[in-house]
Motif scaffolding. Structure first.
Motif, PDB file in Angstrom:
ATOM      1  N   TRP A  82       0.838  -1.206   0.000  1.00  0.00           N
ATOM      2  CA  TRP A  82       0.000   0.000   0.000  1.00  0.00           C
ATOM      3  C   TRP A  82       0.872   1.255   0.000  1.00  0.00           C
ATOM      4  CZ3 TRP A  82      -4.720   0.952  -1.343  1.00  0.00           C
ATOM      5  CH2 TRP A  82      -5.353   2.136  -0.940  1.00  0.00           C
ATOM      6  N   SER A  86       0.931   4.086  -3.012  1.00  0.00           N
ATOM      7  CA  SER A  86       0.643   5.503  -2.790  1.00  0.00           C
ATOM      8  C   SER A  86       1.441   6.407  -3.724  1.00  0.00           C
ATOM      9  CB  SER A  86       0.924   5.875  -1.328  1.00  0.00           C
ATOM     10  OG  SER A  86       2.315   5.873  -1.044  1.00  0.00           O
ATOM     11  N   TRP A  89      -0.878   8.424  -5.971  1.00  0.00           N
ATOM     12  CA  TRP A  89      -1.681   9.575  -5.538  1.00  0.00           C
ATOM     13  C   TRP A  89      -0.959  10.503  -4.557  1.00  0.00           C
ATOM     14  CZ3 TRP A  89      -3.125   4.492  -4.100  1.00  0.00           C
ATOM     15  CH2 TRP A  89      -2.871   4.169  -2.768  1.00  0.00           C
ATOM     16  N   THR A  90       0.288  10.253  -4.315  1.00  0.00           N
ATOM     17  CA  THR A  90       1.021  11.020  -3.311  1.00  0.00           C
ATOM     18  C   THR A  90       1.114  12.504  -3.649  1.00  0.00           C
ATOM     19  OG1 THR A  90       3.128  11.208  -2.135  1.00  0.00           O
ATOM     20  CG2 THR A  90       3.222  10.543  -4.438  1.00  0.00           C
ATOM     21  N   HIS A 311      -7.143  14.362   3.094  1.00  0.00           N
ATOM     22  CA  HIS A 311      -6.986  13.174   2.222  1.00  0.00           C
ATOM     23  C   HIS A 311      -7.258  11.936   3.080  1.00  0.00           C
ATOM     24  CE1 HIS A 311      -5.109  15.688  -0.905  1.00  0.00           C
ATOM     25  NE2 HIS A 311      -4.435  16.261   0.079  1.00  0.00           N
ATOM     26  N   LEU A 314      -7.074   7.811   1.275  1.00  0.00           N
ATOM     27  CA  LEU A 314      -5.796   7.316   0.753  1.00  0.00           C
ATOM     28  C   LEU A 314      -4.581   7.911   1.449  1.00  0.00           C
ATOM     29  CD1 LEU A 314      -6.605   7.390  -3.079  1.00  0.00           C
ATOM     30  CD2 LEU A 314      -6.840   5.484  -1.473  1.00  0.00           C
ATOM     31  N   THR A 355      -0.958   7.168   4.873  1.00  0.00           N
ATOM     32  CA  THR A 355      -1.552   6.113   4.032  1.00  0.00           C
ATOM     33  C   THR A 355      -3.060   5.990   4.203  1.00  0.00           C
ATOM     34  OG1 THR A 355      -0.971   4.462   5.737  1.00  0.00           O
ATOM     35  CG2 THR A 355       0.586   4.782   3.932  1.00  0.00           C
ATOM     36  N   GLY A 356      -3.680   6.948   4.879  1.00  0.00           N
ATOM     37  CA  GLY A 356      -5.127   7.006   4.949  1.00  0.00           C
ATOM     38  C   GLY A 356      -5.764   5.938   5.839  1.00  0.00           C
TER      39      GLY A 356
END
Length: 448
Positions: A82, A86, A89-90, A311, A314, A355-356
């Motif tokens: 994961w 990321s 979308w980082t 955020h 994610l 990492t949400g």
């Protein structure tokens, strides 16, 4: 089930293995990497780490070991993947790419060591690396206090016009009774290293691997380091681990048919004590000579949660430690010396922020599975194999430290978590395959 089938699933190398020695170096490099960085700088350290990782993998293959894919801890591997995912979308593309590579390397190292070594060998390697860190730390602090007689900055910073206090390698506080920072340049991780070293040496002594003199010397040095570092979190973790060890020792003297009820009563008492500690947390903080806001951590947590809400699913993207040149971190929480804070000081909030919700759930699952599975194993072999107490005590220490530090998610702490998780998977496969696991099996192969 024969020992060879779990020690080296793909075959055993002939002659003497170099992996135990590489394991000592790997643990030292990940737990005490800051000490090496303080000498050579970041770029040379990266080269050393890369060469070390390649050497471990080459030795692993040449000695005939193989990765048992079914034994890999799903939640741990999922979190690593994961973090890598990321990248898509980082908010920090370059930093996330580098941090993801480090995460994969650290995870792989823990897996390789667990697949190549027995639990006793892992314990020896971890213990020796931590003992080396403690010895070097005390030598460094003694040199600064008795010879240098002023704070020491990292060697690669000697050309800087000014070095912030928080970057000092040693603050020359040994003769004042601490807190000392040792070669890792930070009292909190040094205290945690001392706690893990103490756990290793006590378990190895109970498992009759070391002499009483070894126990006395290294347990004394570990306790001395704990005292000199003055870490409140690690002090609490040490007390809880000590209580847990005493409870397990007491359970050995409880008849088997009465242990279930004894465990329930003990769990109830611990829950009650936990609630009392929660209600009187401010008084407990005062007792530990700490502020009620956990030395300013409450402010960090509040601001991290505010960022996470932007955020939430994610996360912002995996960066491991906060890079001070990134705008979002430059002014988020500024320390008294003017430098930005480098982490959330809570592994669970760190995972949530970077990492949400998905990453947070995975990390909580990793910790819970470690505690449940190592606890179950310790109870199963309570009467026969002291070596299996190490995974439970180390996992407990990791889970507690994660409440005020983010180090569970990186370097030595994460590598140990990966190694323990993989070792548990190997044991589970062995039990499923074996027709009848016995007490003799566990004593012959502590990885069981």
């Amino acid at each position: 089930m024969q020992r060879e089938e779990i020690d080296a699933p793909a075959g055993r190398a002939h002659g003497r293995s170099v992996i135990p020695g590489l394991a000592v170096w790997a643990f030292f490099l990940t737990f005490s990497g800051q000490g090496i960085r303080n000498v050579v700088g970041w770029m040379p350290f990266g080269i050393i780490a890369a060469i070390s990782g390649i050497a471990l993998y080459v030795a692993f293959r040449l000695e005939g070991h193989r990765i048992v894919w079914r034994a890999l801890p799903p939640a741990t591997c999922a979190y690593c993947l994961w973090c890598v995912a990321s990248i898509a979308w980082t908010q920090f593309p370059d930093e996330t790419l580098l941090a993801s590579a480090l995460m994969v390397a650290t995870t792989a190292a823990g897996i390789l060591l667990a697949c190549a070594l027995s639990l006793r060998q892992l314990t020896v390697a971890l213990g020796r690396s931590l003992e080396a860190t403690i010895a070097l730390s005390l030598v460094l602090e003694a040199y600064v206090a008795l010879v240098l007689k002023h704070p020491l900055v990292p060697l690669y910073m000697r050309g800087w016009e000014s070095v912030p206090i928080s970057y000092f390698w040693s603050e020359d506080r040994l003769l004042q009774g601490g807190p000392i920072q040792g070669i890792v340049g930070n009292r909190n991780p040094l205290a945690f290293i001392a706690l893990l070293a103490l756990i290793c040496v006590v378990v190895r002594w109970r498992d009759r691997q070391i002499s009483r003199s070894h126990l006395v010397v290294w347990s004394s040095l570990s306790v001395l380091t704990l005292i000199l570092t003055r870490s409140a979190t690690v002090t609490v973790a040490a007390v809880i681990c000590a209580v847990l060890a005493v409870v397990l020792w007491w359970l050995r003297h409880v008849p088997r048919d009465q242990r279930y009820q004894a465990i329930l009563r003990t769990a109830g008492a611990c829950l009650l004590l936990g609630l009392v500690a929660l209600l009187f947390r401010h008084d407990l903080a005062m007792l530990l000579n700490r502020s009620p806001d956990m030395s300013g951590r409450a402010i960090i947590w509040e601001r991290v949660i505010d960022l996470w809400q932007q955020h939430s699913i994610l996360g912002w993207g995996w960066v491991m430690y906060w890079q001070p040149w990134l705008p979002v971190f430059q002014t988020l929480v500024v320390r008294p010396d003017g430098t930005p804070t480098m982490s959330a000081h809570n592994a669970y909030l760190e995972a949530l922020f970077q990492t949400g919700i998905v990453g947070f759930v995975l990390i909580v699952t990793v910790v819970l599975l470690l505690l449940v599975r190592t606890g179950r194993l310790a109870l199963l072999y309570l009467d026969s194999a002291p070596s299996v107490l190490l995974p439970l005590l180390v996992s407990t220490a990791l889970a507690i430290q994660a409440l005020t530090e983010s180090r569970l998610l990186s370097e030595g702490n994460w590598m140990v978590a990966c190694a323990i998780g993989t070792w548990l998977g190997l044991h589970r496969l062995m039990v499923k395959t074996a027709e009848r696991p016995t007490q003799t099996d566990i004593k012959e192969d502590p990885r069981e």
